[in-house]
Design a protein around this motif. Structure first.
Motif, PDB file in Angstrom:
ATOM      1  N   ASP A 256       4.135 125.030 -27.406  1.00 31.76           N
ATOM      2  CA  ASP A 256       4.301 123.629 -27.027  1.00 31.76           C
ATOM      3  C   ASP A 256       4.753 122.887 -28.278  1.00 31.76           C
ATOM      4  O   ASP A 256       4.248 123.139 -29.367  1.00 31.76           O
ATOM      5  N   LEU A 257       5.714 121.995 -28.135  1.00 33.12           N
ATOM      6  CA  LEU A 257       6.199 121.277 -29.327  1.00 33.12           C
ATOM      7  C   LEU A 257       5.286 120.131 -29.723  1.00 33.12           C
ATOM      8  O   LEU A 257       5.217 119.755 -30.881  1.00 33.12           O
ATOM      9  N   ASN A 258       4.599 119.577 -28.725  1.00 32.63           N
ATOM     10  CA  ASN A 258       3.823 118.373 -28.978  1.00 32.63           C
ATOM     11  C   ASN A 258       2.372 118.755 -29.256  1.00 32.63           C
ATOM     12  O   ASN A 258       1.567 118.825 -28.359  1.00 32.63           O
ATOM     13  N   LEU A 259       2.075 119.040 -30.524  1.00 27.83           N
ATOM     14  CA  LEU A 259       0.760 119.582 -30.882  1.00 27.83           C
ATOM     15  C   LEU A 259       0.022 118.686 -31.858  1.00 27.83           C
ATOM     16  O   LEU A 259       0.641 118.015 -32.678  1.00 27.83           O
ATOM     17  N   PRO A 260      -1.322 118.743 -31.816  1.00 28.63           N
ATOM     18  CA  PRO A 260      -2.093 118.051 -32.850  1.00 28.63           C
ATOM     19  C   PRO A 260      -2.038 118.814 -34.176  1.00 28.63           C
ATOM     20  O   PRO A 260      -1.732 120.005 -34.203  1.00 28.63           O
ATOM     21  N   LYS A 261      -2.343 118.130 -35.252  1.00 31.38           N
ATOM     22  CA  LYS A 261      -2.452 118.673 -36.623  1.00 31.38           C
ATOM     23  C   LYS A 261      -1.125 119.078 -37.241  1.00 31.38           C
ATOM     24  O   LYS A 261      -0.672 118.440 -38.167  1.00 31.38           O
ATOM     25  N   VAL A 262      -0.511 120.152 -36.750  1.00 31.45           N
ATOM     26  CA  VAL A 262       0.794 120.549 -37.276  1.00 31.45           C
ATOM     27  C   VAL A 262       1.765 120.551 -36.104  1.00 31.45           C
ATOM     28  O   VAL A 262       1.485 121.123 -35.057  1.00 31.45           O
ATOM     29  N   ASP A 263       2.903 119.903 -36.274  1.00 34.18           N
ATOM     30  CA  ASP A 263       3.893 119.765 -35.216  1.00 34.18           C
ATOM     31  C   ASP A 263       4.460 121.112 -34.774  1.00 34.18           C
ATOM     32  O   ASP A 263       4.622 122.025 -35.578  1.00 34.18           O
ATOM     33  N   GLY A 264       4.765 121.229 -33.476  1.00 34.78           N
ATOM     34  CA  GLY A 264       5.321 122.467 -32.938  1.00 34.78           C
ATOM     35  C   GLY A 264       6.619 122.885 -33.611  1.00 34.78           C
ATOM     36  O   GLY A 264       6.898 124.071 -33.780  1.00 34.78           O
ATOM     37  N   GLU A 265       7.433 121.909 -34.014  1.00 33.59           N
ATOM     38  CA  GLU A 265       8.691 122.252 -34.692  1.00 33.59           C
ATOM     39  C   GLU A 265       8.412 122.940 -36.027  1.00 33.59           C
ATOM     40  O   GLU A 265       9.139 123.859 -36.421  1.00 33.59           O
TER      41      GLU A 265
ATOM     42  N   VAL B 174      10.562 137.766 -33.442  1.00 28.58           N
ATOM     43  CA  VAL B 174       9.694 137.566 -32.275  1.00 28.58           C
ATOM     44  C   VAL B 174      10.260 136.449 -31.388  1.00 28.58           C
ATOM     45  O   VAL B 174      10.540 135.360 -31.878  1.00 28.58           O
ATOM     46  N   PRO B 175      10.422 136.721 -30.085  1.00 29.95           N
ATOM     47  CA  PRO B 175      10.932 135.653 -29.209  1.00 29.95           C
ATOM     48  C   PRO B 175       9.928 134.511 -29.097  1.00 29.95           C
ATOM     49  O   PRO B 175       8.734 134.743 -28.971  1.00 29.95           O
ATOM     50  N   VAL B 176      10.447 133.301 -29.172  1.00 31.34           N
ATOM     51  CA  VAL B 176       9.606 132.114 -29.017  1.00 31.34           C
ATOM     52  C   VAL B 176      10.089 131.368 -27.778  1.00 31.34           C
ATOM     53  O   VAL B 176      11.270 131.058 -27.660  1.00 31.34           O
ATOM     54  N   ILE B 177       9.173 131.128 -26.859  1.00 27.16           N
ATOM     55  CA  ILE B 177       9.499 130.326 -25.677  1.00 27.16           C
ATOM     56  C   ILE B 177       8.913 128.944 -25.924  1.00 27.16           C
ATOM     57  O   ILE B 177       7.700 128.784 -26.044  1.00 27.16           O
ATOM     58  N   VAL B 178       9.795 127.978 -26.055  1.00 33.00           N
ATOM     59  CA  VAL B 178       9.360 126.616 -26.339  1.00 33.00           C
ATOM     60  C   VAL B 178       9.015 125.929 -25.022  1.00 33.00           C
ATOM     61  O   VAL B 178       9.823 125.904 -24.086  1.00 33.00           O
ATOM     62  N   LEU B 179       7.798 125.407 -24.931  1.00 34.22           N
ATOM     63  CA  LEU B 179       7.349 124.664 -23.750  1.00 34.22           C
ATOM     64  C   LEU B 179       7.421 123.185 -24.090  1.00 34.22           C
ATOM     65  O   LEU B 179       6.815 122.751 -25.068  1.00 34.22           O
ATOM     66  N   THR B 180       8.165 122.435 -23.326  1.00 26.62           N
ATOM     67  CA  THR B 180       8.329 121.052 -23.717  1.00 26.62           C
ATOM     68  C   THR B 180       8.441 120.113 -22.532  1.00 26.62           C
ATOM     69  O   THR B 180       8.938 120.492 -21.481  1.00 26.62           O
ATOM     70  N   GLY B 181       7.969 118.907 -22.721  1.00 25.69           N
ATOM     71  CA  GLY B 181       8.152 117.858 -21.728  1.00 25.69           C
ATOM     72  C   GLY B 181       9.410 117.060 -22.018  1.00 25.69           C
ATOM     73  O   GLY B 181       9.750 116.143 -21.289  1.00 25.69           O
ATOM     74  N   LEU B 182      10.124 117.407 -23.089  1.00 28.70           N
ATOM     75  CA  LEU B 182      11.339 116.676 -23.452  1.00 28.70           C
ATOM     76  C   LEU B 182      12.502 117.153 -22.588  1.00 28.70           C
ATOM     77  O   LEU B 182      12.558 118.304 -22.202  1.00 28.70           O
ATOM     78  N   ASP B 183      13.473 116.273 -22.362  1.00 27.52           N
ATOM     79  CA  ASP B 183      14.643 116.755 -21.635  1.00 27.52           C
ATOM     80  C   ASP B 183      15.659 117.351 -22.615  1.00 27.52           C
ATOM     81  O   ASP B 183      15.514 117.247 -23.825  1.00 27.52           O
ATOM     82  N   ASP B 184      16.692 117.971 -22.064  1.00 28.26           N
ATOM     83  CA  ASP B 184      17.649 118.722 -22.891  1.00 28.26           C
ATOM     84  C   ASP B 184      18.283 117.881 -23.996  1.00 28.26           C
ATOM     85  O   ASP B 184      18.454 118.346 -25.117  1.00 28.26           O
TER      86      ASP B 184
END
Length: 146
Positions: free
Chosen positions: A67-76, A91-101
């Motif tokens: 998830d990109l929107n995380l507490p403490k340290v940002d997902g990015e 390692v493949p990373v699947i980004v889960l986000t509420g942001l649009d494209d």
């Protein structure tokens, strides 16, 4: 490789209990053999991938759900760290986000997530399972070549 287990080690970095439950259910419905490790903030994610503190014995993840929107340290920042880690860069990373494209592109995730997937929340369980399967097959194919 490691303990010879064919289960995929999956690290889920997510602070929403509802999303965690949805993903756990999708794994179980999709019958995916996995060891799911859940951490709920960016700092814990960094500790897990760097095997610090309570995660000293952690197995390296085969797939990271982030998830990109995380507490403490940002997902990015977590994404950047994974992609530049000597043992995890592949390692493949699947980004889960509420942001649009458009927002995702404007945040310039591309350079770190170019070969990976972005799933928008709320995650569609069918799409999610198909995506995990494609990564899992890819991983198992690589393991068989060894």
């Amino acid at each position: 490789m490691g303990d010879g287990s064919s289960e995929a080690v999956i690290l889920l970095v997510e602070d929403s209990p509802g999303d965690i439950r949805l993903i756990e259910e999708a794994f179980s419905d999709g019958n995916i053999a996995n060891s799911l490790n859940v951490v709920s903030d960016g700092q814990e994610a960094l500790d897990f991938i760097n095997r610090r503190g309570e995660y000293e014995e952690a197995r390296r993840p085969d797939i990271v759900l982030l998830d990109l929107n995380l507490p403490k340290v940002d997902g990015e920042d977590v994404l950047h760290e994974i992609k530049h880690h000597p043992e995890l860069g592949h390692v493949p990373v699947i980004v889960l986000t509420g942001l649009d494209d458009d927002l995702i592109e404007s945040r310039d995730l591309d350079h770190d997530a170019d070969e990976d997937a972005v799933l928008e929340k709320p995650v569609d369980p069918g799409e999610f399972v198909a995506l995990i399967r494609s990564f899992e097959e890819f991983r198992l194919a690589i393991m068989r070549e060894d």
